[in-house]
Scaffold this motif. Structure first.
Motif, PDB file in Angstrom:
ATOM      1  N   ILE A 150       0.844  -1.195   0.000  1.00 39.23           N
ATOM      2  CA  ILE A 150       0.000   0.000   0.000  1.00 39.23           C
ATOM      3  C   ILE A 150       0.878   1.245   0.000  1.00 39.23           C
ATOM      4  O   ILE A 150       0.517   2.294  -0.517  1.00 39.23           O
ATOM      5  N   GLU A 160      -5.113  -0.099  -2.167  1.00 42.25           N
ATOM      6  CA  GLU A 160      -5.902   0.697  -1.222  1.00 42.25           C
ATOM      7  C   GLU A 160      -7.349   0.830  -1.696  1.00 42.25           C
ATOM      8  O   GLU A 160      -8.284   0.705  -0.899  1.00 42.25           O
ATOM      9  N   TRP A 188      -7.703   1.122  10.312  1.00 42.04           N
ATOM     10  CA  TRP A 188      -8.441   1.416   9.066  1.00 42.04           C
ATOM     11  C   TRP A 188      -9.327   0.243   8.663  1.00 42.04           C
ATOM     12  O   TRP A 188     -10.484   0.410   8.294  1.00 42.04           O
ATOM     13  N   SER A 407      -0.268   6.302   2.734  1.00 45.55           N
ATOM     14  CA  SER A 407      -1.153   6.118   1.583  1.00 45.55           C
ATOM     15  C   SER A 407      -0.562   6.783   0.347  1.00 45.55           C
ATOM     16  O   SER A 407      -0.036   7.882   0.416  1.00 45.55           O
ATOM     17  N   LEU A 409      -2.483   7.157  -2.360  1.00 41.00           N
ATOM     18  CA  LEU A 409      -3.657   7.441  -3.169  1.00 41.00           C
ATOM     19  C   LEU A 409      -3.516   8.756  -3.925  1.00 41.00           C
ATOM     20  O   LEU A 409      -4.022   8.921  -5.024  1.00 41.00           O
ATOM     21  N   THR A 441     -11.068   5.590   2.739  1.00 41.60           N
ATOM     22  CA  THR A 441      -9.722   5.152   2.354  1.00 41.60           C
ATOM     23  C   THR A 441      -8.723   5.241   3.504  1.00 41.60           C
ATOM     24  O   THR A 441      -8.961   5.914   4.515  1.00 41.60           O
ATOM     25  N   PHE A 442      -7.602   4.590   3.312  1.00 41.77           N
ATOM     26  CA  PHE A 442      -6.511   4.659   4.273  1.00 41.77           C
ATOM     27  C   PHE A 442      -5.986   6.092   4.336  1.00 41.77           C
ATOM     28  O   PHE A 442      -5.585   6.590   5.376  1.00 41.77           O
ATOM     29  N   TYR A 443      -6.010   6.765   3.189  1.00 43.21           N
ATOM     30  CA  TYR A 443      -5.573   8.160   3.116  1.00 43.21           C
ATOM     31  C   TYR A 443      -6.317   8.977   4.166  1.00 43.21           C
ATOM     32  O   TYR A 443      -5.733   9.707   4.952  1.00 43.21           O
ATOM     33  N   GLN A 446      -5.608   7.993   7.812  1.00 40.60           N
ATOM     34  CA  GLN A 446      -4.307   8.426   8.275  1.00 40.60           C
ATOM     35  C   GLN A 446      -4.287   9.933   8.589  1.00 40.60           C
ATOM     36  O   GLN A 446      -3.666  10.369   9.526  1.00 40.60           O
TER      37      GLN A 446
END
Ligand code: ADP
Length: 726
Positions: A150, A160, A188, A407, A409, A441-443, A446
């Motif tokens: 990721i 992701e 997450w 991330s 992304l 999202t992980f974005y 985070q």
């Protein structure tokens, strides 16, 4: 925990016991007690070879037997998909069906609906999601192998997004290397986290500097000054070594150098077997070096080698015939190839911006390859300090913690394509919904904030509207346009699609291979070659020579994209040579590339020209242009001149056999149908198997006599493109 006590279907226990495994490793037991068997999500961060695969197998089979549905197992590489597929095949004895899918991004692959376990690369699964394959709704479990990817710049966003899509729809099991922020990842995914550094084989780590080996516990040993002595010492002990270096050329150089010092460490039968192995390789510049190395029991391993050669090297290493492999870090990413001693010669590598330190995460992955379970009591991982201070290396890589994952992304290229897919394929109807989705999202997890990504998303949406990928109605709702939908399904960057569309008028006016190949080479989806400084003039000359064939202007010397342009010209010229039947060996030499590079370029060009054709079909295509493009596609696929097009349409007839048939006077399919079996067999590369295939294709009975008497001399040489493309 003993396998007997495992709270799963008795048949699962039986299969595992059948493998000779009676007891779970401690982190495996912890993982299986975490609630994952009852359906909870799990992030499992434990070292390589500590049995992650077995945990996923147990979770997967248990779920399938209890609840039905499907499990998807995501891997980062095609080679790994094959490896896992072979491993999981064992479960077919319980009536479960296993499939693997990697290539062809433009398909729903409805046939996968018949399978219970589907192994796929992340990109392939992403493309299946975009196509809305019917069976996706039956997926009850997603296992993401190497989930720490990721954090990889190019590929992270895909993984992701897949997980963001599947989060509420299926159980998630994420397998990870040890990373700095595994808790965050687990947070997450709403998953339990199991972290451990337990290993089945003890790992000893140290740093080597000018003949002195310092272990992490302070013990010291002396060796001859050059690090090569560490590899030779391992072989002398009857063991094997893996050496990691930072470039392909150093891998080759070190392999040949080590090989010349191995003579006294090999037995006579080994020397003979190694010679046979070397002789089985076909001749080309890369293989000449490989042959020299292999004769001394050493091999190099890097992305420039063809798949067949890499597999051959891996197998010979597992069998103990090859004693040392020098490799670029590609080897540490996934392939299960442990050795008693791992030597890391380089901790820096050259990136576009100069020399940078290799991340701790990557070095620790390499070190983790030390120690062969069942063969070694301990494994040794040694970092070589050449110009660096050994103490710094000890602190940073041996005692230090791996980096956090971030991330990726927001990486522009990936994000552009993902935003388009959300709108055209995943029913995201307006900007608000888009932002809501990004909240999954992980974005977002985070940073707890999407404002900067919202900004980017807005720019991308404008770009998509401006270029007619999508439209917006009066209520600000997105409308997916055919061009956008198709671009997303074809799994190409919207920028690539835009370049194609912009070129259509010129292409229609003047369809020609060089112009089309340059167009393909200029897209962000192509692994475009780099032109070297000393080649600049040649490629500029070439560009001027072909100026009328190009669909773009030649940039000025001072222009930002000038060097990139020359690389595109070089790439286009490689493709042109390929369809003009220039032998592979000559291509490698002329352009200074390796077989693996040519293969990659051809594979990408194949997909891009297919996409070009598919998009062209949306814009009132001219019949003759369309058929020109289709013929060019076929020429590219087989690497042949136009006159062979008819022959390569036959089964098992590639560039070499078609050329041989043509030169022997068989110029059309009709010539082949009417030929005598004996005459066909006299053609180079044509054996009984091929002839049988041809007769079957034409629906003609093969004469009895021929069936018995035919020779089967055709043997595809390992590592050739024919072998690859077959
Ligand atoms: P990972 O996926 O973590 O890299 P693998 O699952 O490939 O590791 O396991 C490495 C090897 O260890 C495999 O050969 C596997 O069969 C073996 N193995 C896994 N679990 C056990 C166990 N509990 N006892 C003995 N061997 C095991």
């Amino acid at each position: 925990m003993r396998i007997e006590e495992l709270p799963v279907d008795e048949r699962i226990r039986r299969v595992i016991l059948g493998r000779g495994i009676e007891e779970l490793y401690p982190p495996q037991a912890e993982a299986l007690r975490s609630g994952v068997l009852e359906g909870k999500n799990l992030v499992l961060a434990i070292p390589t070879a500590s049995g992650k695969t077995l945990v996923s197998e147990i979770v997967m089979i248990n779920k399938l037997l209890r609840e039905g549905g499907k499990a998807v197992y995501l891997v980062p590489l095609k080679a790994l998909a094959e490896e896992k597929y072979r491993e999981f095949k064992a479960w077919e004895s319980l009536g479960l069906r296993v499939a693997a899918t990697t290539g062809d991004y433009d398909s729903t692959d409805e046939w996968l609906g018949r399978y219970d376990i589907i192994v796929a690369t992340a990109e392939k699964f992403d493309s299946l999601l975009r196509h809305g394959a019917g069976w996706i709704r039956d997926v009850k479990l997603v296992i993401a192998d190497e989930v720490h990817l990721i954090g990889s710049y190019d590929r992270g966003a895909t993984l992701e997004m897949i997980l963001s899509h599947m989060l509420d729809k299926a159980q998630i099991l994420a397998l990870s290397a040890t990373v700095g922020n595994a808790e965050e990842l687990a947070g997450w995914l709403d998953a339990t986290l199991v972290v451990s550094d337990w290993r089945p084989v003890e790992l000893r780590k140290g740093v080597f500097h000018l003949g002195e080996l310092m272990w992490e516990d302070g013990k010291r040993e002396s060796y001859p000054e050059n690090w090569e002595s560490l590899a030779l010492d391992a072989v002398r002990k009857g063991k094997q070594a893996l050496v990691f270096v930072n470039t392909r050329r150093s891998a080759e150089k070190e392999a040949v150098s080590l090989s010349s010092k191995m003579a006294r460490l090999l037995t006579k039968p080994e020397v003979r077997e190694l010679r046979e192995l070397a002789d089985s390789l076909e001749s080309n510049p890369t293989n000449e070096k490989l042959k020299r190395a292999i004769r001394g029991g050493v091999a190099f391993h890097h992305a420039g080698l063809s798949r067949a050669e890499r597999t051959m090297i891996e197998d010979a290493f597992r069998d103990g015939l090859i004693k040392v492999i020098t490799a670029t870090p590609t080897l540490s990413a996934g392939i299960n190839l442990p050795a008693f001693r791992v030597i890391i010669r380089d901790t820096k590598r050259y990136s576009g911006f100069g020399w940078t330190d290799i991340p701790v995460l990557e070095i620790q992955q390499m070190m983790g390859r030390a120690g062969r379970p069942k063969y070694d009591r301990v494994g040794e991982a040694i970092i070589v300090a050449r110009t660096e201070d050994p103490k710094t290396l000890m602190e940073r890589y041996v005692k230090g913690k791996p980096e956090k994952l971030f991330s990726m992304l927001a990486n522009e290229n990936a994000f552009r394509s993902q935003v388009l897919a959300l709108i055209t394929n995943f029913g995201i109807g307006n900007f608000r919904e888009l932002i809501d989705f990004l909240g999954r999202t992980f974005y977002f997890h985070q940073r707890k904030d999407t404002s900067s990504i919202e900004y980017k998303a807005k720019d991308i949406v404008y770009f998509l509207i401006e270029n007619e990928f999508i439209d917006m109605d009066l209520n600000d709702r997105f409308i997916a346009l055919p061009f956008g939908k198709r671009t997303s399904q074809l799994y190409i960057d919207p920028l690539t699609a835009k370049k194609f569309r912009d070129a259509f008028p010129k292409l229609e006016e003047n369809p020609n291979p060089f112009g089309i190949f340059h167009l393909i080479a200029s897209t962000p989806d192509m692994a475009t070659l780099r032109a070297r400084k000393r080649e600049f003039e040649d490629y500029l000359d070439l560009a001027y020579e072909f100026e009328e064939k190009l669909y773009t202007e030649i940039p000025y010397y001072e222009d930002y994209g000038f060097q990139g342009f020359l690389g595109e010209v070089k790439t286009a010229k490689v493709l042109l040579d390929w369809i003009n039947e220039v032998p592979e060996g000559r291509i490698y030499e002329t352009y200074g590339i390796d077989p693996g590079d040519l293969y990659r370029i051809l594979e990408l060009a194949d997909w891009l020209i297919y996409s070009l054709i598919e998009l062209y079909k949306l814009f009132e295509p001219k019949k003759d242009v369309l058929s020109y493009l289709r013929d060019l596609h076929l020429r590219l696929r087989h690497g042949v001149r136009e006159e062979l097009l008819e022959l390569v349409r036959l089964p098992n007839i590639g560039r070499r056999r078609a050329r041989a048939l043509y030169n022997a006077g068989f110029r059309t399919q009709d010539d082949v149908v009417r030929a005598k079996v004996r005459d066909l067999l006299a053609v180079e590369g044509i054996g009984m198997k091929v002839v049988e295939g041809l007769f079957r294709h034409f629906g003609v009975e093969l004469p009895e006599k021929a069936k018995k008497g035919g020779k089967t001399a055709e043997r595809r040489k390992k590592g050739t493109l024919d072998d690859f493309l077959s």
